[in-house]
Design a protein around this motif. Structure first.
Motif, mmCIF file in Angstrom:
data_model
loop_
_atom_site.group_PDB
_atom_site.id
_atom_site.type_symbol
_atom_site.label_atom_id
_atom_site.label_comp_id
_atom_site.label_asym_id
_atom_site.label_seq_id
_atom_site.Cartn_x
_atom_site.Cartn_y
_atom_site.Cartn_z
ATOM 1 N N ALA A 53 6.393 37.009 30.555
ATOM 2 C CA ALA A 53 6.692 38.138 31.236
ATOM 3 C C ALA A 53 5.907 38.681 32.212
ATOM 4 O O ALA A 53 6.302 39.212 33.320
ATOM 5 N N ASP A 54 4.679 38.655 32.080
ATOM 6 C CA ASP A 54 3.437 39.085 33.052
ATOM 7 C C ASP A 54 3.528 37.866 34.204
ATOM 8 O O ASP A 54 3.032 38.560 35.297
ATOM 9 N N SER A 55 3.504 36.776 34.076
ATOM 10 C CA SER A 55 3.699 35.853 35.305
ATOM 11 C C SER A 55 4.484 34.823 35.058
ATOM 12 O O SER A 55 4.369 33.700 34.324
ATOM 13 N N PRO A 56 5.416 34.545 35.920
ATOM 14 C CA PRO A 56 6.358 33.533 35.671
ATOM 15 C C PRO A 56 5.930 32.159 36.120
ATOM 16 O O PRO A 56 4.973 31.987 36.733
ATOM 17 N N ALA A 90 8.347 33.902 43.108
ATOM 18 C CA ALA A 90 9.075 35.292 43.025
ATOM 19 C C ALA A 90 8.777 35.868 41.577
ATOM 20 O O ALA A 90 8.775 35.260 40.560
ATOM 21 N N GLY A 91 8.155 37.030 41.602
ATOM 22 C CA GLY A 91 7.870 37.953 40.569
ATOM 23 C C GLY A 91 6.487 37.440 39.933
ATOM 24 O O GLY A 91 5.969 38.371 38.919
ATOM 25 N N ALA A 92 5.579 36.912 40.677
ATOM 26 C CA ALA A 92 4.258 36.831 40.268
ATOM 27 C C ALA A 92 3.553 37.869 40.598
ATOM 28 O O ALA A 92 3.933 38.627 41.727
ATOM 29 N N PRO A 93 2.571 38.143 39.920
ATOM 30 C CA PRO A 93 1.824 39.597 40.037
ATOM 31 C C PRO A 93 1.204 39.376 41.685
ATOM 32 O O PRO A 93 0.505 38.349 41.922
ATOM 33 N N GLU A 94 0.894 40.391 42.368
ATOM 34 C CA GLU A 94 0.264 40.293 43.241
ATOM 35 C C GLU A 94 -0.972 41.489 43.247
ATOM 36 O O GLU A 94 -0.956 42.688 42.711
#
Length: 136
Positions: free
Chosen positions: A23-26, A118-122
């Protein structure tokens, strides 16, 4: 002036790049991983060509590392990674020799534009001036 340019990550990010998303990193597919390596390789090539690259490395996952501290009696206390108390850790770095903070900021902005799913933490790209060292 020498600068340390740092990128951050977490164990979940390394896991996601190995095909184990959360959930934190696809999950990263092979195309996304190759795009990241190509982006970083291009930066390395350009910095080497310009003479600004002193050194740089990506780091192995936090699970491969250790934290060492000392207890009240001065004995070592060793914790194998990943470190539950730490969310983001150093994932890689460059030591650059640049003419100005503005120039190293341009480079950091390029690093920050690394492609990712998309959705990966920045994470921010961190810049720290390097104080005089043993070889200065």
């Amino acid at each position: 002036m020498k600068y340390l340019v740092m990128i951050q990550g977490s164990q979940a990010d390394y896991d996601a790049q190995s095909g184990k998303g959360s959930a934190d990193s696809p999950v990263w597919d092979e195309k996304a991983v190759q795009a990241m390596y190509a982006h970083m390789g291009s930066i390395n090539d350009d910095l080497s060509e310009s003479g600004e690259l002193v050194t740089g490395y990506g780091l192995r996952e936090p699970a491969a590392g250790r934290a060492v501290s000392v207890d009240a009696e001065g004995r070592p206390v060793v914790s194998d990674g990943p470190y539950s108390e730490t969310k983001e850790l150093l994932a890689g770095f460059w030591v650059l020799d640049c003419e100005s903070l503005e120039r190293v900021t341009e480079i950091a902005a390029r690093v920050a534009r690394c492609p990712q799913p998309a959705g990966a933490p920045e994470y921010p790209v961190l810049i720290r001036p390097v104080d005089g060292g043993l070889d200065d």
